[in-house]
Design a protein around this motif. Structure first.
Motif, mmCIF file in Angstrom:
data_model
loop_
_atom_site.group_PDB
_atom_site.id
_atom_site.type_symbol
_atom_site.label_atom_id
_atom_site.label_comp_id
_atom_site.label_asym_id
_atom_site.label_seq_id
_atom_site.Cartn_x
_atom_site.Cartn_y
_atom_site.Cartn_z
ATOM 1 N N GLY A 176 4.532 -4.053 6.129
ATOM 2 C CA GLY A 176 6.077 -4.318 6.268
ATOM 3 C C GLY A 176 6.289 -5.275 7.647
ATOM 4 N N LEU A 177 5.463 -5.058 8.659
ATOM 5 C CA LEU A 177 5.335 -5.743 9.831
ATOM 6 C C LEU A 177 5.112 -7.196 9.409
ATOM 7 N N PHE A 178 4.217 -7.205 8.520
ATOM 8 C CA PHE A 178 3.106 -8.267 8.096
ATOM 9 C C PHE A 178 4.164 -9.160 7.460
ATOM 10 N N ILE A 179 4.721 -8.953 6.603
ATOM 11 C CA ILE A 179 5.681 -9.617 5.629
ATOM 12 C C ILE A 179 6.868 -10.100 6.324
ATOM 13 N N GLY A 180 7.281 -9.132 7.267
ATOM 14 C CA GLY A 180 8.407 -9.662 8.210
ATOM 15 C C GLY A 180 7.962 -11.032 9.174
ATOM 16 N N MET A 181 6.855 -11.013 9.368
ATOM 17 C CA MET A 181 6.256 -12.442 10.105
ATOM 18 C C MET A 181 6.253 -13.431 9.209
ATOM 19 N N LEU A 182 6.055 -13.288 7.917
ATOM 20 C CA LEU A 182 5.965 -14.436 6.716
ATOM 21 C C LEU A 182 7.204 -14.596 6.282
ATOM 22 N N PRO B 207 0.896 -1.250 -0.010
ATOM 23 C CA PRO B 207 -0.038 -0.021 -0.020
ATOM 24 C C PRO B 207 0.728 1.199 0.048
ATOM 25 N N GLN B 208 0.365 2.343 -0.583
ATOM 26 C CA GLN B 208 1.340 3.507 -0.793
ATOM 27 C C GLN B 208 0.956 4.491 0.700
ATOM 28 N N ASN B 209 -0.131 4.240 1.249
ATOM 29 C CA ASN B 209 -0.247 4.981 2.433
ATOM 30 C C ASN B 209 0.592 4.433 3.512
ATOM 31 N N ALA C 164 8.617 3.619 4.117
ATOM 32 C CA ALA C 164 7.967 3.294 5.503
ATOM 33 C C ALA C 164 8.032 1.826 5.323
ATOM 34 N N THR C 165 7.569 1.141 4.380
ATOM 35 C CA THR C 165 7.326 -0.592 4.403
ATOM 36 C C THR C 165 8.713 -1.063 4.608
ATOM 37 N N GLY D 68 1.545 0.818 4.764
ATOM 38 C CA GLY D 68 2.790 0.451 4.350
ATOM 39 C C GLY D 68 3.519 -0.241 5.651
ATOM 40 N N ILE D 69 3.369 0.734 6.648
ATOM 41 C CA ILE D 69 4.138 0.116 7.930
ATOM 42 C C ILE D 69 3.793 -1.214 8.361
ATOM 43 N N LEU D 70 2.466 -1.261 8.415
ATOM 44 C CA LEU D 70 1.670 -2.423 8.918
ATOM 45 C C LEU D 70 1.936 -3.760 7.808
#
Length: 309
Positions: free
Chosen positions: A57-63, A47-49, A86-87, A53-55
């Motif tokens: 980034g955290l999500f793909i960090g878990m995956l 997401p560009q927001n 941000a991501t 985008g931060i959320l």
């Protein structure tokens, strides 16, 4: 003297043997990501927001579990592929800690203490999100020393190129399988020496440091937090293994152990060297001192919270 040598050897071996399997698993997963993951797909999904985008980034960090030793070149390529800062920054700081392998290793190291597992994840996630937000407005030219380097081939920390050939021939599959094994071996051996060095220094510190000096740090939560944060930065132990080193400092307050486990995967000597090769000086300043300040403040707060439970 002989008794101290026995204690030193026992501590070193115990820390290394407990942590090595998690380092190997983390190296394998990082290798799979290095060989098979497509940053183009991630760039299309982000997401560009800035907040979303931060959320993300955290999500793909878990995956996508990735050790901090390989995260910087991956994020450089992400930025080059158009992933918003941000991501990318949130992912870079969070991924080495908030993934399942590191959570499990922390759980095992602290004998099933969910407060330590949760506290570590929360501390790192908040810091990563805050730094992602701070740097969300930066253009790629303001972030990277050489913006075009992020668009080059898939170079990794083992200095081998993994070219993206998406054919499905037997030779291609065999080549990728061999690349995963090669990268895993190099990654494990490369980071294994940091784990061994960390285990040796930790055991040496615990064996030869006079009890009176330790009591000074152990009796003050602020000094204990500072002491273990400095040790984490210097020891540069991989995130899959650092919980076992932190757990060996059992006489220190839990908040100081959390600070050790939070700051090491975000700022240590090897990461600072990698930052200097990828990011501009102003960004390096943010990436070093931002997490240090945030982790220290959060550790103090965690100390109060853990004092209530």
């Amino acid at each position: 003297m002989f008794e101290n040598l026995q204690i030193f050897a026992s501590l070193t071996v115990a820390i290394f043997i407990e942590a090595a399997p998690f380092l190997l698993i983390g190296s394998l997963l990082a290798s799979l990501f290095e060989v098979f993951a497509e940053e183009d797909l991630i760039a299309r999904l982000v997401p560009q927001n800035p907040i979303k985008g931060i959320l993300f980034g955290l999500f793909i960090g878990m995956l996508l579990p990735t050790c901090e030793c390989g995260i910087v070149p991956i994020v450089r390529r992400m930025l080059g592929k158009g992933v918003p800062p941000a991501t990318a920054i949130a992912y870079m700081l969070a991924a080495p800690v908030i993934n399942p392998i590191v959570m499990i290793s922390t759980y095992v190291a602290f004998r099933g203490d969910l407060w330590m597992v949760g506290g570590r994840v929360v501390m790192v996630a908040i810091t990563a999100a805050a730094m992602g937000w701070v740097l969300s407005g930066a253009a790629m030219g303001e972030l990277l020393l050489n913006p075009s380097s992020g668009q080059s081939g898939r170079s990794c920390s083992c200095c081998h190129d993994h070219h993206q050939d998406h054919g499905h021939s037997h030779a291609d599959r065999q080549g990728r399988f061999l690349a995963v094994l090669q990268h895993t071996a190099v990654e494990f051996l490369s980071m294994g020496k940091f784990l061994l060095l960390g285990a040796i220094i930790t055991a040496l510190f615990k064996t030869i440091t006079p009890a009176g000096i330790l009591n000074i740090f152990e009796s003050s939560e602020i000094l204990a937090i500072i002491m273990l944060m400095v040790l984490a930065i210097v020891l540069s132990v991989c995130s899959e293994a650092d919980a076992f080193v932190a757990a060996s400092f059992s006489s220190f307050p839990p908040a100081a152990q959390l600070a050790f486990m939070a700051i090491g995967p975000m700022v240590d000597l090897k990461l600072i060297a990698m930052f200097s090769a990828v990011f501009k000086r102003r960004i390096i300043f943010y990436l070093i001192f931002g997490p240090i300040a945030l982790v220290f403040g959060l550790a103090v707060i965690m100390g109060v919270i853990l004092g209530w439970v």
